[in-house]
Motif scaffolding. Structure first.
Motif, PDB file in Angstrom:
ATOM      1  N   PHE A  96      91.357  32.919  62.981  1.00  0.00           N
ATOM      2  CA  PHE A  96      90.426  31.799  63.032  1.00  0.00           C
ATOM      3  C   PHE A  96      90.779  30.695  62.039  1.00  0.00           C
ATOM      4  CE2 PHE A  96      86.688  29.787  61.163  1.00  0.00           C
ATOM      5  CZ  PHE A  96      86.160  29.148  62.272  1.00  0.00           C
ATOM      6  N   THR A  97      90.983  31.027  60.773  1.00  0.00           N
ATOM      7  CA  THR A  97      91.205  29.995  59.757  1.00  0.00           C
ATOM      8  C   THR A  97      92.505  29.245  60.003  1.00  0.00           C
ATOM      9  OG1 THR A  97      89.981  31.305  58.129  1.00  0.00           O
ATOM     10  CG2 THR A  97      91.362  29.539  57.287  1.00  0.00           C
ATOM     11  N   ASP A 107      79.709  21.947  62.921  1.00  0.00           N
ATOM     12  CA  ASP A 107      78.941  23.080  62.393  1.00  0.00           C
ATOM     13  C   ASP A 107      79.847  24.274  62.165  1.00  0.00           C
ATOM     14  OD1 ASP A 107      75.891  22.760  62.221  1.00  0.00           O
ATOM     15  OD2 ASP A 107      76.320  21.826  64.155  1.00  0.00           O
ATOM     16  N   PHE A 108      79.633  24.949  61.045  1.00  0.00           N
ATOM     17  CA  PHE A 108      80.254  26.231  60.755  1.00  0.00           C
ATOM     18  C   PHE A 108      79.209  27.330  60.876  1.00  0.00           C
ATOM     19  CE2 PHE A 108      83.405  23.942  57.901  1.00  0.00           C
ATOM     20  CZ  PHE A 108      84.531  24.320  58.611  1.00  0.00           C
ATOM     21  N   LEU A 109      79.613  28.487  61.371  1.00  0.00           N
ATOM     22  CA  LEU A 109      78.796  29.691  61.321  1.00  0.00           C
ATOM     23  C   LEU A 109      79.534  30.733  60.484  1.00  0.00           C
ATOM     24  CD1 LEU A 109      77.567  30.063  65.028  1.00  0.00           C
ATOM     25  CD2 LEU A 109      76.544  28.755  63.158  1.00  0.00           C
ATOM     26  N   PHE A 110      78.760  31.536  59.753  1.00  0.00           N
ATOM     27  CA  PHE A 110      79.349  32.586  58.918  1.00  0.00           C
ATOM     28  C   PHE A 110      78.609  33.883  59.150  1.00  0.00           C
ATOM     29  CE2 PHE A 110      76.138  30.281  56.510  1.00  0.00           C
ATOM     30  CZ  PHE A 110      75.335  31.289  56.004  1.00  0.00           C
ATOM     31  N   LEU A 111      79.247  35.003  58.814  1.00  0.00           N
ATOM     32  CA  LEU A 111      78.628  36.309  58.973  1.00  0.00           C
ATOM     33  C   LEU A 111      77.637  36.566  57.850  1.00  0.00           C
ATOM     34  CD1 LEU A 111      81.696  38.460  60.069  1.00  0.00           C
ATOM     35  CD2 LEU A 111      79.878  37.526  61.518  1.00  0.00           C
ATOM     36  N   ASP A 112      76.502  37.131  58.207  1.00  0.00           N
ATOM     37  CA  ASP A 112      75.461  37.423  57.234  1.00  0.00           C
ATOM     38  C   ASP A 112      76.011  38.320  56.125  1.00  0.00           C
ATOM     39  OD1 ASP A 112      72.871  37.427  56.174  1.00  0.00           O
ATOM     40  OD2 ASP A 112      72.411  39.333  57.150  1.00  0.00           O
ATOM     41  N   GLY A 113      75.816  37.893  54.892  1.00  0.00           N
ATOM     42  CA  GLY A 113      76.301  38.654  53.745  1.00  0.00           C
ATOM     43  C   GLY A 113      77.779  38.481  53.465  1.00  0.00           C
ATOM     44  N   PRO A 135      83.901  30.746  56.974  1.00  0.00           N
ATOM     45  CA  PRO A 135      83.261  30.727  58.294  1.00  0.00           C
ATOM     46  C   PRO A 135      84.008  31.592  59.291  1.00  0.00           C
ATOM     47  CG  PRO A 135      84.536  28.733  57.957  1.00  0.00           C
ATOM     48  CD  PRO A 135      84.573  29.477  56.647  1.00  0.00           C
ATOM     49  N   THR A 136      83.295  31.984  60.338  1.00  0.00           N
ATOM     50  CA  THR A 136      83.897  32.753  61.423  1.00  0.00           C
ATOM     51  C   THR A 136      83.708  32.069  62.772  1.00  0.00           C
ATOM     52  OG1 THR A 136      81.867  34.080  61.421  1.00  0.00           O
ATOM     53  CG2 THR A 136      83.792  35.021  60.319  1.00  0.00           C
ATOM     54  N   MET A 137      83.075  30.904  62.780  1.00  0.00           N
ATOM     55  CA  MET A 137      82.994  30.091  64.001  1.00  0.00           C
ATOM     56  C   MET A 137      82.878  28.636  63.589  1.00  0.00           C
ATOM     57  SD  MET A 137      80.627  30.462  67.417  1.00  0.00           S
ATOM     58  CE  MET A 137      81.069  29.456  68.859  1.00  0.00           C
ATOM     59  N   ALA A 138      83.474  27.762  64.397  1.00  0.00           N
ATOM     60  CA  ALA A 138      83.395  26.325  64.138  1.00  0.00           C
ATOM     61  C   ALA A 138      83.198  25.580  65.447  1.00  0.00           C
ATOM     62  CB  ALA A 138      84.657  25.829  63.445  1.00  0.00           C
ATOM     63  N   PHE A 139      82.284  24.620  65.414  1.00  0.00           N
ATOM     64  CA  PHE A 139      82.077  23.684  66.517  1.00  0.00           C
ATOM     65  C   PHE A 139      82.753  22.377  66.094  1.00  0.00           C
ATOM     66  CE2 PHE A 139      78.711  26.765  66.696  1.00  0.00           C
ATOM     67  CZ  PHE A 139      78.537  27.021  68.052  1.00  0.00           C
ATOM     68  N   ILE A 140      83.758  21.957  66.846  1.00  0.00           N
ATOM     69  CA  ILE A 140      84.689  20.932  66.391  1.00  0.00           C
ATOM     70  C   ILE A 140      84.648  19.736  67.348  1.00  0.00           C
ATOM     71  CG2 ILE A 140      87.070  20.521  65.668  1.00  0.00           C
ATOM     72  CD1 ILE A 140      87.386  23.639  65.780  1.00  0.00           C
ATOM     73  N   ALA A 192      85.248  24.723  70.497  1.00  0.00           N
ATOM     74  CA  ALA A 192      84.606  25.682  69.598  1.00  0.00           C
ATOM     75  C   ALA A 192      85.492  26.917  69.551  1.00  0.00           C
ATOM     76  CB  ALA A 192      83.204  26.033  70.063  1.00  0.00           C
ATOM     77  N   MET A 193      85.602  27.509  68.369  1.00  0.00           N
ATOM     78  CA  MET A 193      86.399  28.721  68.189  1.00  0.00           C
ATOM     79  C   MET A 193      85.626  29.715  67.350  1.00  0.00           C
ATOM     80  SD  MET A 193      90.314  27.556  67.433  1.00  0.00           S
ATOM     81  CE  MET A 193      89.862  26.842  65.878  1.00  0.00           C
ATOM     82  N   HIS A 194      85.796  30.986  67.669  1.00  0.00           N
ATOM     83  CA  HIS A 194      85.190  32.016  66.826  1.00  0.00           C
ATOM     84  C   HIS A 194      86.151  33.163  66.612  1.00  0.00           C
ATOM     85  CE1 HIS A 194      84.334  35.094  69.924  1.00  0.00           C
ATOM     86  NE2 HIS A 194      83.997  34.102  70.723  1.00  0.00           N
ATOM     87  N   LEU A 195      86.009  33.802  65.466  1.00  0.00           N
ATOM     88  CA  LEU A 195      86.789  34.988  65.149  1.00  0.00           C
ATOM     89  C   LEU A 195      86.349  36.136  66.037  1.00  0.00           C
ATOM     90  CD1 LEU A 195      88.806  36.440  63.201  1.00  0.00           C
ATOM     91  CD2 LEU A 195      86.810  36.990  61.784  1.00  0.00           C
ATOM     92  N   GLY A 196      87.301  36.908  66.527  1.00  0.00           N
ATOM     93  CA  GLY A 196      86.975  38.066  67.342  1.00  0.00           C
ATOM     94  C   GLY A 196      88.170  38.984  67.461  1.00  0.00           C
ATOM     95  N   PRO A 197      87.985  40.148  68.063  1.00  0.00           N
ATOM     96  CA  PRO A 197      89.096  41.096  68.201  1.00  0.00           C
ATOM     97  C   PRO A 197      90.104  40.687  69.263  1.00  0.00           C
ATOM     98  CG  PRO A 197      87.121  41.975  69.220  1.00  0.00           C
ATOM     99  CD  PRO A 197      86.700  40.717  68.508  1.00  0.00           C
ATOM    100  N   GLY A 198      89.731  39.780  70.152  1.00  0.00           N
ATOM    101  CA  GLY A 198      90.632  39.342  71.205  1.00  0.00           C
ATOM    102  C   GLY A 198      91.123  37.930  70.968  1.00  0.00           C
TER     103      GLY A 198
END
Length: 381
Positions: A198-199, A215-221, A227-232, A247-253
Motif C-alpha cells: 500500500f505505502t 482521506d486516509f483510513l487507519f486500523l484501530d489501535g 494508513p491502510t486505505m487512501a481516497f485519492i 482508492a487503494m487499500h491494504l489487503g492480502p490480495g
C-alpha cells in the motif's frame, strides 16, 4: 503542513469543517508529493479482458453504458458526457482486470513522464487516436497515461426529475413517474484497488502522477503504523475535482475491487437498479450514501463477478483541502443504507482468498499477522 488561504483561514481547520473530524498528526503522511513528475487530469478508461464480448455488451447496455466502438476483439464503452470512452474490454481467455488509464492534462506531460520513467511515448489504440505512455505501478498493475486525439461527442442525457422540497414547489399538476430503464452512465468516476504494498503504491501515484489524498483510513489501535486505505483525487488546483478518482487499500490480495460510474440522480440509481434486478443481475450492496466522498451508491455484479457502482452527488474538492483521517470500519462506510454485505466486503471465504492470505504473510510486503487481524476486526466493526 498547514497552509493559509488569502482570507486568512487555516486550511487544516477548513478541512475539518468540510469532511473529517480528524486531520493528520505531526509526522504523518502528508498525502501529496512536493515535486511530482506530472499531474494527471482524470481517469480516462479502465481495461479488462473477457472471453465473451457478446455477454459483456448485453450487461453493459443493461447497466447503462453506450457502445463507442465494437470489433471482433474489442468492446469500447462510453458514457453520455463528451470525452474519451470509459472502458475497453478486450477478448481474452479469462475474465480479468488489466489496469487503469489516466488522462494527461497536456501532450507535453507524456514526454516529461517518459523521460522520468525511462519509457517511450507511442500511438494509442483508443478510438479517435492519441498518444500514450505505458507504466507499471508497484503493485504490478499496468498503468497507462494518455493524451487523446479526437473526443467523443456528448449524447442525450437522462434528465433529473423536478422535486418539490418544502415550500419550493417546482412540480405542479404533474405526476412523478421515473422510467424503468437503464441508469444512463454519464462518465467513469473512480476505481478501487487492493494491494499488499500500500505505502509504496500510494507514494508512486503521488510522486509520478501528482495525485493528492482526500482521506486516509487507519486500523484501530495501529495508527502509528500509518494508513491502510487512501481516497485519492486529481490535483486540479482551484478547479474542483472528484473526492476520489483512485482508492487503494491494504489487503492480502492484489487486484480490482470495484469501479464507479456517475448517473443523474437518486431516481436514476433506483429505477436503474429495478431494471437490473428484473433482468436477474445480483446487487452487491445498496442503495445508500457513503461517508468518504458522500456519494449516493448502488453496487452490482456483472456476469463475470466484477463489481460496478452507480453513483451520484459526490463531493468535489479543490487543492486547498488537506487529508482527513479516520479509523477503518464497516460501520464507517455509509451514512445511511442497509448494512454492508459480506459480498461487498469480500469477506466470503474462498480457496483463492486463503491462498492470498498465506502468500501475503510469507511474502515481502506490508501484510503481517497484526495487519491481517486489524483488517478482520475492521470488517466486523
Amino acid at each position: 503542513m498547514s497552509e493559509t488561504r488569502v482570507d486568512g483561514t487555516d486550511v487544516r481547520t477548513a478541512h475539518q469543517d468540510l469532511h473529517s473530524e480528524q486531520g493528520a498528526l505531526r509526522g504523518e503522511h502528508p498525502g501529496r508529493s512536493r515535486n511530482p513528475v506530472i499531474k494527471v487530469a482524470d481517469l480516462a478508461w479502465l481495461e479488462f479482458e473477457k472471453p465473451d464480448l457478446d455477454r459483456a455488451e448485453v450487461f453493459a447496455r443493461d447497466f447503462g453504458f453506450g457502445v463507442a466502438a465494437r470489433t471482433e476483439g474489442e468492446l469500447w464503452l462510453r458514457g453520455t458526457f463528451a470525452g474519451s470512452p470509459c472502458m475497453v474490454i478486450r477478448k481474452g481467455r479469462t475474465s480479468r482486470f488489466i489496469g487503469p488509464a489516466f488522462r494527461a492534462a497536456e501532450r507535453a506531460d507524456l514526454d516529461r513522464l517518459a523521460r522520468a520513467t525511462g519509457t517511450a511515448v507511442r500511438e494509442s489504440d483508443v478510438p479517435g487516436g492519441g498518444r500514450v505512455v505505458d507504466l507499471l505501478d508497484p503493485s504490478g498493475f499496468p498503468v497507462r497515461v494518455v493524451h487523446c486525439g479526437e473526443q467523443l461527442p456528448a449524447l442525450p442525457e437522462q434528465q433529473p426529475l423536478l422535486l418539490n422540497v418544502g415550500t419550493n414547489h417546482r412540480r405542479v399538476n404533474a405526476t412523478q413517474r421515473p422510467p424503468r430503464e437503464p441508469s444512463r452512465i454519464q462518465r467513469l468516476g473512480h476505481v478501487v484497488l487492493e494491494t499488499r504494498v500500500f505505502t509504496r503504491a500510494l507514494d508512486w501515484y503521488l510522486d509520478t502522477l501528482g495525485m493528492i489524498v482526500s482521506d486516509f483510513l487507519f486500523l484501530d489501535g495501529q495508527r502509528e503504523r500509518g494508513p491502510t486505505m487512501a481516497f485519492i483525487r486529481c490535483d486540479l488546483g482551484s478547479v474542483p475535482a472528484d473526492h476520489h478518482t483512485l482508492a487503494m487499500h491494504l489487503g492480502p490480495g492484489t487486484g480490482y475491487v470495484h469501479s464507479a460510474y456517475q448517473v443523474t440522480d437518486l431516481d436514476s440509481i433506483a429505477a436503474g437498479g429495478e431494471y437490473l434486478k428484473e433482468r436477474g443481475y445480483k446487487r452487491s450492496w445498496g442503495i445508500g450514501r457513503h461517508i468518504q466522498g458522500s456519494q449516493l451508491f448502488d453496487y452490482w455484479r456483472d456476469p463475470d463477478r466484477f463489481m460496478l457502482e452507480h453513483f451520484a452527488d459526490g463531493d468535489l474538492f479543490t487543492r486547498d483541502v488537506e487529508p482527513g483521517w479516520a479509523p477503518m470500519s464497516t460501520s464507517g462506510l455509509a451514512q445511511w443504507g442497509p448494512p454492508a454485505t459480506r459480498d461487498f466486503l469480500g469477506a466470503s471465504p474462498s480457496p483463492q482468498r486463503v491462498r492470498d492470505v498465506i502468500e501475503a504473510l510469507r511474502g515481502d510486503n506490508e501484510m503481517d499477522p497484526a495487519r491481517l487481524f486489524g483488517l478482520l476486526k475492521a470488517a466486523n466493526s
